[in-house]
Design a protein around this motif. Structure first.
Motif, PDB file in Angstrom:
ATOM      1  N   PRO A   1     -16.628  24.849  27.592  1.00 16.81           N
ATOM      2  CA  PRO A   1     -17.501  23.826  28.190  1.00 16.81           C
ATOM      3  C   PRO A   1     -18.783  23.562  27.411  1.00 16.81           C
ATOM      4  N   ASP A   2     -19.430  24.611  26.890  1.00 18.74           N
ATOM      5  CA  ASP A   2     -20.691  24.404  26.160  1.00 18.74           C
ATOM      6  C   ASP A   2     -20.477  23.529  24.933  1.00 18.74           C
ATOM      7  N   LEU A   3     -19.391  23.817  24.199  1.00 22.84           N
ATOM      8  CA  LEU A   3     -19.083  23.024  22.997  1.00 22.84           C
ATOM      9  C   LEU A   3     -18.772  21.584  23.380  1.00 22.84           C
ATOM     10  N   CYS A   4     -17.948  21.408  24.384  1.00 29.09           N
ATOM     11  CA  CYS A   4     -17.567  20.048  24.801  1.00 29.09           C
ATOM     12  C   CYS A   4     -18.776  19.261  25.309  1.00 29.09           C
ATOM     13  N   ASN A   5     -19.647  19.916  26.050  1.00 29.67           N
ATOM     14  CA  ASN A   5     -20.845  19.239  26.549  1.00 29.67           C
ATOM     15  C   ASN A   5     -21.769  18.834  25.409  1.00 29.67           C
ATOM     16  N   ALA A   6     -21.914  19.728  24.424  1.00 32.92           N
ATOM     17  CA  ALA A   6     -22.798  19.433  23.293  1.00 32.92           C
ATOM     18  C   ALA A   6     -22.292  18.235  22.499  1.00 32.92           C
ATOM     19  N   ILE A   7     -20.982  18.150  22.338  1.00 29.72           N
ATOM     20  CA  ILE A   7     -20.399  17.030  21.599  1.00 29.72           C
ATOM     21  C   ILE A   7     -20.336  15.775  22.474  1.00 29.72           C
ATOM     22  N   GLY A   8     -19.870  15.941  23.694  1.00 35.28           N
ATOM     23  CA  GLY A   8     -19.656  14.790  24.568  1.00 35.28           C
ATOM     24  C   GLY A   8     -20.916  14.026  24.890  1.00 35.28           C
ATOM     25  N   SER A   9     -22.050  14.699  24.919  1.00 35.13           N
ATOM     26  CA  SER A   9     -23.311  14.031  25.270  1.00 35.13           C
ATOM     27  C   SER A   9     -23.720  12.996  24.232  1.00 35.13           C
ATOM     28  N   ARG A  10     -23.127  13.043  23.049  1.00 28.51           N
ATOM     29  CA  ARG A  10     -23.494  12.107  21.983  1.00 28.51           C
ATOM     30  C   ARG A  10     -22.787  10.751  22.118  1.00 28.51           C
ATOM     31  N   PHE A  11     -21.755  10.675  22.960  1.00 26.69           N
ATOM     32  CA  PHE A  11     -20.903   9.484  22.998  1.00 26.69           C
ATOM     33  C   PHE A  11     -20.961   8.799  24.359  1.00 26.69           C
ATOM     34  N   GLU A  12     -20.741   7.492  24.343  1.00 30.12           N
ATOM     35  CA  GLU A  12     -20.674   6.744  25.601  1.00 30.12           C
ATOM     36  C   GLU A  12     -19.452   7.144  26.412  1.00 30.12           C
ATOM     37  N   SER A  13     -18.352   7.411  25.723  1.00 33.36           N
ATOM     38  CA  SER A  13     -17.111   7.819  26.375  1.00 33.36           C
ATOM     39  C   SER A  13     -16.575   9.044  25.643  1.00 33.36           C
ATOM     40  N   PHE A  14     -16.287  10.124  26.389  1.00 31.96           N
ATOM     41  CA  PHE A  14     -15.810  11.354  25.767  1.00 31.96           C
ATOM     42  C   PHE A  14     -14.739  11.976  26.667  1.00 31.96           C
ATOM     43  N   THR A  15     -13.635  12.418  26.044  1.00 31.38           N
ATOM     44  CA  THR A  15     -12.515  13.005  26.783  1.00 31.38           C
ATOM     45  C   THR A  15     -12.012  14.225  26.039  1.00 31.38           C
ATOM     46  N   VAL A  16     -11.552  15.213  26.779  1.00 26.12           N
ATOM     47  CA  VAL A  16     -10.853  16.355  26.201  1.00 26.12           C
ATOM     48  C   VAL A  16      -9.408  16.300  26.674  1.00 26.12           C
ATOM     49  N   ARG A  17      -8.469  16.317  25.728  1.00 31.74           N
ATOM     50  CA  ARG A  17      -7.039  16.342  26.075  1.00 31.74           C
ATOM     51  C   ARG A  17      -6.495  17.724  25.760  1.00 31.74           C
ATOM     52  N   LEU A  18      -6.052  18.413  26.790  1.00 31.43           N
ATOM     53  CA  LEU A  18      -5.486  19.736  26.593  1.00 31.43           C
ATOM     54  C   LEU A  18      -4.032  19.629  26.182  1.00 31.43           C
ATOM     55  N   ALA A  19      -3.547  20.664  25.512  1.00 33.32           N
ATOM     56  CA  ALA A  19      -2.164  20.646  24.996  1.00 33.32           C
ATOM     57  C   ALA A  19      -1.171  20.603  26.153  1.00 33.32           C
TER      58      ALA A  19
ATOM     59  N   SER B   1     -14.386  24.678  12.325  1.00 32.90           N
ATOM     60  CA  SER B   1     -15.264  25.558  13.100  1.00 32.90           C
ATOM     61  C   SER B   1     -16.048  24.744  14.119  1.00 32.90           C
ATOM     62  N   CYS B   2     -16.622  25.444  15.063  1.00 33.15           N
ATOM     63  CA  CYS B   2     -17.458  24.765  16.064  1.00 33.15           C
ATOM     64  C   CYS B   2     -18.609  24.029  15.382  1.00 33.15           C
ATOM     65  N   GLU B   3     -19.200  24.660  14.365  1.00 35.30           N
ATOM     66  CA  GLU B   3     -20.320  24.034  13.654  1.00 35.30           C
ATOM     67  C   GLU B   3     -19.873  22.760  12.951  1.00 35.30           C
ATOM     68  N   SER B   4     -18.719  22.825  12.289  1.00 34.85           N
ATOM     69  CA  SER B   4     -18.201  21.644  11.592  1.00 34.85           C
ATOM     70  C   SER B   4     -17.876  20.531  12.573  1.00 34.85           C
ATOM     71  N   LEU B   5     -17.350  20.911  13.724  1.00 34.24           N
ATOM     72  CA  LEU B   5     -16.998  19.922  14.734  1.00 34.24           C
ATOM     73  C   LEU B   5     -18.246  19.198  15.243  1.00 34.24           C
ATOM     74  N   CYS B   6     -19.324  19.956  15.431  1.00 34.29           N
ATOM     75  CA  CYS B   6     -20.586  19.340  15.881  1.00 34.29           C
ATOM     76  C   CYS B   6     -21.153  18.415  14.807  1.00 34.29           C
ATOM     77  N   THR B   7     -21.066  18.837  13.549  1.00 31.18           N
ATOM     78  CA  THR B   7     -21.550  17.984  12.450  1.00 31.18           C
ATOM     79  C   THR B   7     -20.701  16.727  12.330  1.00 31.18           C
ATOM     80  N   LEU B   8     -19.378  16.886  12.491  1.00 31.03           N
ATOM     81  CA  LEU B   8     -18.488  15.736  12.467  1.00 31.03           C
ATOM     82  C   LEU B   8     -18.871  14.739  13.553  1.00 31.03           C
TER      83      LEU B   8
END
Length: 249
Positions: A231-249, A186-193
């Motif tokens: 975008p909101d989910l990716c931004n919330a997660i990505g802001s925690r890391f020095e380097s963050f990427t999303v790879r689409l299928a 879930s989105c929540e689990s992903l953020c906690t991870l």
């Protein structure tokens, strides 16, 4: 002479590496499996975990007919010297096989950089090969406590966590990545991870969109959402890391 002694030792070791790695497939040329490098990808046969969303299910058994001989891999690498930068050992789970170290050493002697894709199932074996690696892509499947359900293997979360710590301590260039599917995390689990990974020192993180291709579970394949990584989910997660990427299928 000393030179002769060394060359005889080297030939013995290469013959030993030919107690061959069990290879299930070979991609001669890839631009996506080792960031910034042109690489050949060696798909190692066998994996101890049984994740429903695996897109290489034919690599799960330790033995599989119609594989690739290690001599074919060596021949390709001899021909591609100067054309390819690197060799990536993928899978399956490469550290399942004790022959991996000899294969890595042989590839290094041919002048290639070596990458590894791993789920971290065998921390002790990962520790043995880390000194020979130039880059590692480590799959993080879920929060540690949720691994058992995803992998059908008790204790797999602890093994993955131990491997992640070894990789972080090693100084080897790397990325951690998670394949996301709405039915699996879930989105929540992903953020906690993401928070858990930041706590252990992860700085480079990639989210990978689930791919239907090869997935043996039709329910998961049919239920995949292409707009899960909003975008909101990716931004919330990505802001925690020095380097963050999303790879689409």
């Amino acid at each position: 002479s000393t030179m002769n002694a060394n060359s005889s030792v080297r030939s013995v070791r290469i013959l030993k590496a030919d107690a061959p790695l069990n290879v299930g497939g070979l991609t001669p040329f890839s631009t996506t499996d080792y960031p910034g490098m042109l690489a050949a990808v060696v798909f190692c046969q066998g994996c101890p975990w049984r994740c429903d969303y695996c897109h290489n299910p034919h690599l799960l058994p330790r033995k599989h007919p119609g594989g690739v001989e290690w001599s074919q891999v060596r021949d390709l690498l001899l021909r591609r010297q100067g054309l390819l930068d690197a060799v990536v050992f993928s899978g399956g789970e490469p550290t399942l096989q004790k022959e991996l170290l000899g294969a890595i050493q042989e590839v290094k002697e041919l002048g290639y950089k070596v990458g590894l894709h791993t789920c971290g199932a065998y921390p002790d074996r990962l520790a043995r090969v880390l000194p020979y690696l130039d880059w590692v892509g480590m799959d993080i499947k879920a929060q540690w406590k949720d691994y058992g359900g995803l992998t059908a293997t008790p204790g797999s979360g602890e093994r993955a966590r131990d491997s992640a710590r070894l990789l972080l301590q090693s100084g080897v260039a790397h990325e951690f990545r998670t394949t996301v599917h709405p039915a699996l995390i879930s989105c929540e689990s992903l953020c906690t991870l993401a928070e858990d990974l930041v706590k252990i020192g992860v700085k480079r993180y990639v989210l990978q969109q689930f791919r239907n291709e090869g997935c043996a579970n039709p329910a998961l394949a049919d239920a995949a959402e292409t707009n899960y990584l909003k975008p909101d989910l990716c931004n919330a997660i990505g802001s925690r890391f020095e380097s963050f990427t999303v790879r689409l299928a």
